[in-house]
Design a protein around this motif. Sequence first.
Motif, short mmCIF file in Angstrom:
data_model
loop_
_atom_site.label_atom_id
_atom_site.label_comp_id
_atom_site.label_asym_id
_atom_site.label_seq_id
_atom_site.Cartn_x
_atom_site.Cartn_y
_atom_site.Cartn_z
N LEU A 29 0.72 -1.19 -0.08
CA LEU A 29 -0.12 -0.04 -0.28
C LEU A 29 0.82 1.16 -0.47
CD1 LEU A 29 -2.12 -0.62 3.13
CD2 LEU A 29 -3.02 -1.25 0.40
N ALA A 30 2.00 1.30 1.26
CA ALA A 30 2.96 2.23 1.25
C ALA A 30 3.31 2.42 -0.22
CB ALA A 30 4.20 1.76 1.75
N GLY A 31 3.50 1.44 -0.79
CA GLY A 31 4.73 1.59 -2.51
C GLY A 31 3.47 1.95 -3.53
N ALA A 32 2.14 1.47 -3.43
CA ALA A 32 1.02 2.22 -4.67
C ALA A 32 0.72 4.01 -4.43
CB ALA A 32 0.27 1.58 -3.98
N GLU A 33 0.83 4.18 -2.76
CA GLU A 33 0.82 5.75 -2.47
C GLU A 33 1.66 6.43 -3.28
OE1 GLU A 33 -1.51 6.66 1.66
OE2 GLU A 33 0.76 6.50 1.63
N LEU A 34 2.84 5.73 -2.96
CA LEU A 34 4.19 6.65 -3.72
C LEU A 34 4.02 6.64 -5.25
CD1 LEU A 34 6.91 7.91 -3.12
CD2 LEU A 34 8.02 4.99 -3.29
N VAL A 79 14.32 4.81 -1.32
CA VAL A 79 11.47 4.22 -0.96
C VAL A 79 11.62 3.07 0.17
CG1 VAL A 79 10.70 2.67 -3.27
CG2 VAL A 79 12.12 4.46 -3.79
N GLU A 80 13.01 2.44 -0.50
CA GLU A 80 12.53 1.33 1.09
C GLU A 80 12.20 1.84 2.13
OE1 GLU A 80 14.25 -2.71 1.45
OE2 GLU A 80 14.73 -2.83 -0.27
N ALA A 144 1.55 -6.00 -11.08
CA ALA A 144 2.65 -6.28 -10.29
C ALA A 144 2.53 -5.68 -9.23
CB ALA A 144 4.33 -5.13 -10.76
N LEU A 145 2.38 -4.97 -8.07
CA LEU A 145 2.55 -4.75 -6.82
C LEU A 145 1.30 -5.98 -6.64
CD1 LEU A 145 1.15 -0.65 -6.78
CD2 LEU A 145 2.84 -2.53 -5.94
N THR A 167 11.43 0.59 -9.93
CA THR A 167 11.48 1.17 -8.88
C THR A 167 11.46 1.12 -7.67
OG1 THR A 167 14.09 2.94 -10.00
CG2 THR A 167 13.49 3.00 -7.64
N VAL A 168 10.29 1.54 -7.92
CA VAL A 168 9.16 1.47 -6.53
C VAL A 168 9.05 -0.12 -6.85
CG1 VAL A 168 7.02 2.23 -5.32
CG2 VAL A 168 8.48 4.07 -6.32
N VAL A 169 8.07 -1.27 -7.28
CA VAL A 169 7.78 -2.37 -7.80
C VAL A 169 9.35 -3.04 -6.73
CG1 VAL A 169 7.14 -3.77 -9.11
CG2 VAL A 169 6.61 -2.03 -9.17
#
Length: 202
Positions: A29-34, A79-80, A144-145, A167-169
Motif C-alpha cells: 500500500l505504501a508503494g502504491a501511494e508512492l 524508497v525502502e 505487479a504490486l 524502481t518502487v515495485v
Amino acid sequence: MTTAQDLLFVAMDLPSTRSLERGDLSLALAGAELIDLLGLGAVTLDGEFVLPTGRSVAADPLLELAAAAVAPVADGETVEDWLWRRGRGLPDTYIAALEADGLLGREQRRRYLVLRTSRMVLRDSDGRRRAAHRWAADEPTLLALAAAIGISGPPPVPEPAPGPVATVVTAVRHAVDELAAERSRRSRRLDEANQTYVRRGF
C-alpha cells in the motif's frame, strides 16, 4: 480512487497464492501511494531517494497525508525506508476510510441456531468495479504490486516499464522478501526454543 485503494479492493476480493500477511500489504500500500505521488508530480526520485517537489496534492485525502509524510529534502529517505515508515498501520487506515465512506460493511451470519457472527465485506461500488476493471485489463502496476504480496492474475504478470514505477515495485518486492526472511528466522528460533524445552522436560 487511487492505486492503493484499488490494491486493497483486489486484496479483499481475490484469493491469494499464500496467506496474505498484513505486513506485506502494508508495504505494498505504501508503494502504491508512492507510485501515485510520482504520477501526480508531488515527489520525484533521485536514484533511490524520495524527494518532495512541493507540488500540492488534491486528488485524495489519504494521498494528501502521504505527500505530507515525505521526508524533507535535507533529511533524505530511500524508497525502502519510505515503505517501512509509511506502511506501518496503513491497512487499518485504508479500511477505516472504506468504512467511513460506506464501502465496507458487516455481513451477518448465524451459527448453531443461536449465535450470530459477522464479517467485513466489500459493498458494490464504483471504486470496486474500477479496481476489477484495472485487474481484468492487466494493468501492469496494479498486477505487479499484487503479485509481490502473493495475489497473481493469469501469467505472465506484466512488468511496469523501466523507470520510477519499476524502481518502487522492485523495492516493494525486496521489502516483502526481507519481511518473509525475518518471519522465517523468528519461526526457526521459536522451534529451537520449543525443542530445548522438550529436551529439558518442560
